[in-house]
Scaffold this motif. Sequence first.
Motif, PDB file in Angstrom:
ATOM      1  N   ARG B   4       0.827  -1.210   0.000  1.00 39.47           N
ATOM      2  CA  ARG B   4       0.000   0.000   0.000  1.00 39.47           C
ATOM      3  C   ARG B   4       0.867   1.268   0.000  1.00 39.47           C
ATOM      4  O   ARG B   4       0.503   2.276  -0.592  1.00 39.47           O
ATOM      5  CB  ARG B   4      -0.925  -0.022   1.224  1.00 39.47           C
ATOM      6  N   GLN B   5       2.014   1.142   0.660  1.00 34.90           N
ATOM      7  CA  GLN B   5       2.941   2.284   0.720  1.00 34.90           C
ATOM      8  C   GLN B   5       3.506   2.654  -0.650  1.00 34.90           C
ATOM      9  O   GLN B   5       4.052   3.740  -0.826  1.00 34.90           O
ATOM     10  CB  GLN B   5       4.099   1.965   1.666  1.00 34.90           C
ATOM     11  N   ASP B   6       3.408   1.733  -1.593  1.00 33.95           N
ATOM     12  CA  ASP B   6       3.942   1.995  -2.941  1.00 33.95           C
ATOM     13  C   ASP B   6       2.976   2.819  -3.796  1.00 33.95           C
ATOM     14  O   ASP B   6       3.271   3.082  -4.966  1.00 33.95           O
ATOM     15  CB  ASP B   6       4.210   0.672  -3.674  1.00 33.95           C
ATOM     16  N   PHE B   7       1.834   3.199  -3.223  1.00 29.74           N
ATOM     17  CA  PHE B   7       0.819   3.891  -4.020  1.00 29.74           C
ATOM     18  C   PHE B   7       0.519   5.273  -3.432  1.00 29.74           C
ATOM     19  O   PHE B   7      -0.220   5.386  -2.448  1.00 29.74           O
ATOM     20  CB  PHE B   7      -0.461   3.030  -4.092  1.00 29.74           C
ATOM     21  N   PRO B   8       1.089   6.314  -4.043  1.00 26.31           N
ATOM     22  CA  PRO B   8       0.909   7.675  -3.520  1.00 26.31           C
ATOM     23  C   PRO B   8      -0.559   8.076  -3.423  1.00 26.31           C
ATOM     24  O   PRO B   8      -0.922   8.900  -2.580  1.00 26.31           O
ATOM     25  CB  PRO B   8       1.624   8.552  -4.559  1.00 26.31           C
ATOM     26  N   PHE B   9      -1.390   7.470  -4.236  1.00 25.10           N
ATOM     27  CA  PHE B   9      -2.817   7.795  -4.223  1.00 25.10           C
ATOM     28  C   PHE B   9      -3.411   7.703  -2.810  1.00 25.10           C
ATOM     29  O   PHE B   9      -4.215   8.552  -2.413  1.00 25.10           O
ATOM     30  CB  PHE B   9      -3.571   6.833  -5.164  1.00 25.10           C
ATOM     31  N   PHE B  10      -2.970   6.697  -2.071  1.00 30.11           N
ATOM     32  CA  PHE B  10      -3.599   6.473  -0.764  1.00 30.11           C
ATOM     33  C   PHE B  10      -3.117   7.443   0.318  1.00 30.11           C
ATOM     34  O   PHE B  10      -3.788   7.598   1.331  1.00 30.11           O
ATOM     35  CB  PHE B  10      -3.421   5.011  -0.330  1.00 30.11           C
ATOM     36  N   SER B  11      -1.963   8.075   0.071  1.00 26.89           N
ATOM     37  CA  SER B  11      -1.579   9.101   1.038  1.00 26.89           C
ATOM     38  C   SER B  11      -2.305  10.408   0.732  1.00 26.89           C
ATOM     39  O   SER B  11      -2.541  11.228   1.616  1.00 26.89           O
ATOM     40  CB  SER B  11      -0.065   9.283   1.074  1.00 26.89           C
ATOM     41  N   LYS B  12      -2.686  10.594  -0.539  1.00 24.74           N
ATOM     42  CA  LYS B  12      -3.441  11.803  -0.911  1.00 24.74           C
ATOM     43  C   LYS B  12      -4.925  11.643  -0.616  1.00 24.74           C
ATOM     44  O   LYS B  12      -5.626  12.606  -0.354  1.00 24.74           O
ATOM     45  CB  LYS B  12      -3.270  12.085  -2.410  1.00 24.74           C
ATOM     46  N   ARG B  13      -5.437  10.420  -0.733  1.00 26.90           N
ATOM     47  CA  ARG B  13      -6.862  10.172  -0.499  1.00 26.90           C
ATOM     48  C   ARG B  13      -7.057   9.071   0.545  1.00 26.90           C
ATOM     49  O   ARG B  13      -7.582   7.993   0.255  1.00 26.90           O
ATOM     50  CB  ARG B  13      -7.538   9.752  -1.817  1.00 26.90           C
ATOM     51  N   PRO B  14      -6.587   9.335   1.776  1.00 28.12           N
ATOM     52  CA  PRO B  14      -6.627   8.276   2.794  1.00 28.12           C
ATOM     53  C   PRO B  14      -8.041   7.855   3.195  1.00 28.12           C
ATOM     54  O   PRO B  14      -8.239   6.783   3.763  1.00 28.12           O
ATOM     55  CB  PRO B  14      -5.892   8.918   3.983  1.00 28.12           C
ATOM     56  N   GLU B  15      -9.008   8.725   2.891  1.00 28.63           N
ATOM     57  CA  GLU B  15     -10.380   8.416   3.314  1.00 28.63           C
ATOM     58  C   GLU B  15     -11.036   7.344   2.446  1.00 28.63           C
ATOM     59  O   GLU B  15     -12.036   6.741   2.839  1.00 28.63           O
ATOM     60  CB  GLU B  15     -11.226   9.709   3.309  1.00 28.63           C
ATOM     61  N   LEU B  16     -10.462   7.109   1.260  1.00 28.99           N
ATOM     62  CA  LEU B  16     -11.135   6.213   0.319  1.00 28.99           C
ATOM     63  C   LEU B  16     -10.767   4.744   0.520  1.00 28.99           C
ATOM     64  O   LEU B  16      -9.616   4.402   0.760  1.00 28.99           O
ATOM     65  CB  LEU B  16     -10.786   6.607  -1.125  1.00 28.99           C
ATOM     66  N   VAL B  17     -11.799   3.910   0.404  1.00 29.00           N
ATOM     67  CA  VAL B  17     -11.588   2.465   0.370  1.00 29.00           C
ATOM     68  C   VAL B  17     -11.766   2.066  -1.090  1.00 29.00           C
ATOM     69  O   VAL B  17     -12.885   1.995  -1.596  1.00 29.00           O
ATOM     70  CB  VAL B  17     -12.611   1.737   1.273  1.00 29.00           C
ATOM     71  N   PHE B  18     -10.659   1.862  -1.771  1.00 28.94           N
ATOM     72  CA  PHE B  18     -10.704   1.652  -3.215  1.00 28.94           C
ATOM     73  C   PHE B  18     -10.884   0.164  -3.526  1.00 28.94           C
ATOM     74  O   PHE B  18      -9.967  -0.637  -3.347  1.00 28.94           O
ATOM     75  CB  PHE B  18      -9.421   2.189  -3.865  1.00 28.94           C
ATOM     76  N   LEU B  19     -12.083  -0.180  -3.976  1.00 29.10           N
ATOM     77  CA  LEU B  19     -12.389  -1.584  -4.284  1.00 29.10           C
ATOM     78  C   LEU B  19     -12.883  -1.698  -5.725  1.00 29.10           C
ATOM     79  O   LEU B  19     -13.884  -2.356  -6.013  1.00 29.10           O
ATOM     80  CB  LEU B  19     -13.444  -2.113  -3.295  1.00 29.10           C
ATOM     81  N   ASP B  20     -12.170  -1.036  -6.615  1.00 31.87           N
ATOM     82  CA  ASP B  20     -12.575  -1.045  -8.027  1.00 31.87           C
ATOM     83  C   ASP B  20     -11.380  -1.322  -8.938  1.00 31.87           C
ATOM     84  O   ASP B  20     -11.288  -0.780 -10.039  1.00 31.87           O
ATOM     85  CB  ASP B  20     -13.231   0.304  -8.378  1.00 31.87           C
ATOM     86  N   SER B  21     -10.494  -2.176  -8.480  1.00 35.80           N
ATOM     87  CA  SER B  21      -9.290  -2.456  -9.269  1.00 35.80           C
ATOM     88  C   SER B  21      -9.586  -3.246 -10.534  1.00 35.80           C
ATOM     89  O   SER B  21      -8.792  -3.222 -11.474  1.00 35.80           O
ATOM     90  CB  SER B  21      -8.266  -3.206  -8.421  1.00 35.80           C
ATOM     91  N   ALA B  22     -10.716  -3.952 -10.546  1.00 39.86           N
ATOM     92  CA  ALA B  22     -11.061  -4.694 -11.772  1.00 39.86           C
ATOM     93  C   ALA B  22     -11.380  -3.724 -12.909  1.00 39.86           C
ATOM     94  O   ALA B  22     -11.244  -4.067 -14.081  1.00 39.86           O
ATOM     95  CB  ALA B  22     -12.243  -5.625 -11.515  1.00 39.86           C
ATOM     96  N   ALA B  23     -11.808  -2.515 -12.551  1.00 49.83           N
ATOM     97  CA  ALA B  23     -12.054  -1.498 -13.588  1.00 49.83           C
ATOM     98  C   ALA B  23     -10.746  -0.850 -14.003  1.00 49.83           C
ATOM     99  O   ALA B  23     -10.438  -0.729 -15.190  1.00 49.83           O
ATOM    100  CB  ALA B  23     -13.035  -0.444 -13.072  1.00 49.83           C
ATOM    101  N   SER B  24      -9.973  -0.440 -13.011  1.00 52.73           N
ATOM    102  CA  SER B  24      -8.659   0.153 -13.272  1.00 52.73           C
ATOM    103  C   SER B  24      -7.938   0.267 -11.934  1.00 52.73           C
ATOM    104  O   SER B  24      -8.551   0.643 -10.935  1.00 52.73           O
ATOM    105  CB  SER B  24      -8.823   1.547 -13.909  1.00 52.73           C
ATOM    106  N   THR B  25      -6.663  -0.046 -11.940  1.00 46.88           N
ATOM    107  CA  THR B  25      -5.909   0.002 -10.682  1.00 46.88           C
ATOM    108  C   THR B  25      -5.289   1.387 -10.490  1.00 46.88           C
ATOM    109  O   THR B  25      -5.181   2.165 -11.433  1.00 46.88           O
ATOM    110  CB  THR B  25      -4.761  -1.024 -10.709  1.00 46.88           C
ATOM    111  N   GLN B  26      -4.849   1.632  -9.273  1.00 44.61           N
ATOM    112  CA  GLN B  26      -4.053   2.829  -9.017  1.00 44.61           C
ATOM    113  C   GLN B  26      -2.628   2.571  -9.528  1.00 44.61           C
ATOM    114  O   GLN B  26      -2.244   1.429  -9.767  1.00 44.61           O
ATOM    115  CB  GLN B  26      -4.046   3.150  -7.516  1.00 44.61           C
ATOM    116  N   ARG B  27      -1.878   3.641  -9.678  1.00 45.70           N
ATOM    117  CA  ARG B  27      -0.530   3.553 -10.247  1.00 45.70           C
ATOM    118  C   ARG B  27       0.521   3.370  -9.145  1.00 45.70           C
ATOM    119  O   ARG B  27       0.513   4.104  -8.144  1.00 45.70           O
ATOM    120  CB  ARG B  27      -0.222   4.850 -10.988  1.00 45.70           C
ATOM    121  N   ALA B  28       1.417   2.425  -9.353  1.00 46.25           N
ATOM    122  CA  ALA B  28       2.487   2.178  -8.367  1.00 46.25           C
ATOM    123  C   ALA B  28       3.586   3.234  -8.511  1.00 46.25           C
ATOM    124  O   ALA B  28       3.858   3.712  -9.607  1.00 46.25           O
ATOM    125  CB  ALA B  28       3.064   0.785  -8.583  1.00 46.25           C
TER     126      ALA B  28
END
Lengths: 119, 381
Positions: B4-28
């Motif tokens: 999880r630490q490899d994904f800057p998205f989650f430090s910018k949007r910590p409130e989100l529970v992202f469960l849509d990786s089948a549509a598109s993943t976040q960027r490492a």
Amino acid sequence: MEDIYSARVLEEYKHPKNFGTLSSPTHQSKEANSCGDTIHMFCTVNNSVITEIKFSGKGCAISLAAASLLTEFVKGKTIADVNKLTENDMHQLLGITVPLSRKHCARLALTSLKEALEK
Amino acid sequence: MNPRQDFPFFSKRPELVFLDSAASTQRAKPVLDAMQDFEESHYSNVHRGSSTLSEEATESYEQSREIVATFIGAQPEQLVFTRGTTEGLNFVAQARTYASVLYTELEHNSNVLPWKMRARQTFLMKPTDLTITPDELNEALQEHKPKLVTFTHTSNVTGITNDVKELCKVASDNNVQSVIDFAQGAASSPIDIKKVPCTFLAFSSHKMYGPTGIGALYGADLEAEKPFQFGGGMVDAISENNITFSPSPQKHEAGTPPIVQAVGFAAATTYVKEHQRYIKDNVKGKLAKALTEALHSVPGVSLVAENTFIGSFTTSHHSHDVAYLLGAHNIVARSGHHCAQLLAKRINPTGTVRASLGIYNTQEDIQQLKEALEQTMKKLA
């Protein structure tokens, strides 16, 4: 984010008015949208006035609440009155700001009713 | 290891529970870094000009091809960069006119429409269960005798993985070409194309922690295929009456390719490769099991498939209502037919809610989904 699942929308979804069918409607139409929702409208029209209206179908809370509110609203109105109704009127009936992704849900009942009255 | 630490998205949007990786993943982060470094220090057009910079960029681009090809056990000349899985499948459908194609009910629309539009005849195979068995495929091939069969590696609705190695063998035994839609498998299931006798395989970068706008098409013999797009960078010589196309893969990549994205794509395949054990044990193992248990525990929820990394479920309420209300709890899930209308309609006419896992998801994410789903069901009841 505005809660589009307002008390009114939830009430109309859980206890929709005019849900059912008419045995001998003068006008009817069944319309579907891309989500798989279907609204089947049944109307009795006398001298261009809608005297009876029911609907059946499956759909999300927005499309079913919209159908409930629309059928209630058009009772006693003329075909010409219905043809003047727009998507914005549907949003006003629902009393919410309908997000872009759900506009087709709010529109389905009106599309089905207009289609029925055209036949 | 905490990916999880490899994904800057989650430090910018910590409130989100992202469960849509089948549509598109976040960027490492390694993907973003590789792209930024290339943009800032090496960017130029490729296969054009003889400047040192252009050679440098071309080298990076071709090295990226080699890395992506190696990821699936292929040779670089067997791999064409595309815009994504959809373009890869369209490539195959358009490069030649197939007399008949067999596809299955489990397919994403991108593995249905190209064939419906381009093949002279199509046949639909409806598997008894939510998986394609070699026996059922053999029966369908014997009955319809298509020239080509196409099937999904892993369903984007159920997360169920087919035994593509056996399916390709069945196709091969029937002298039928085979196409694998690898879009959902790329991030979760290693594949060695040398052991899977398929004719084509297509996948996307953005479903495996890489950038959008790029994917890859593997072809066992791409040299034998005609180009389906035409433009710069694909011919050796052109005259009024004669065209000599470049060898594959260049002849299949008309116009300026997605160069920066290719660098990012290669970094994504490296990232996935380095984390394959973690993905197997956690995403497809512990987390998939926890997702099933969490969804089972919520009254009124019916799961489509158990213990997969794609938790699709139905309730007595419309999938859009459930997903929308989950969104109010910061849960990012998807609803509807997931662009797989044949399958979704078989499961439920108004679609399913889909909570799909990625490498960055945690047990806490699943707990939050469970709590949000309980509240959603109460609200709609």
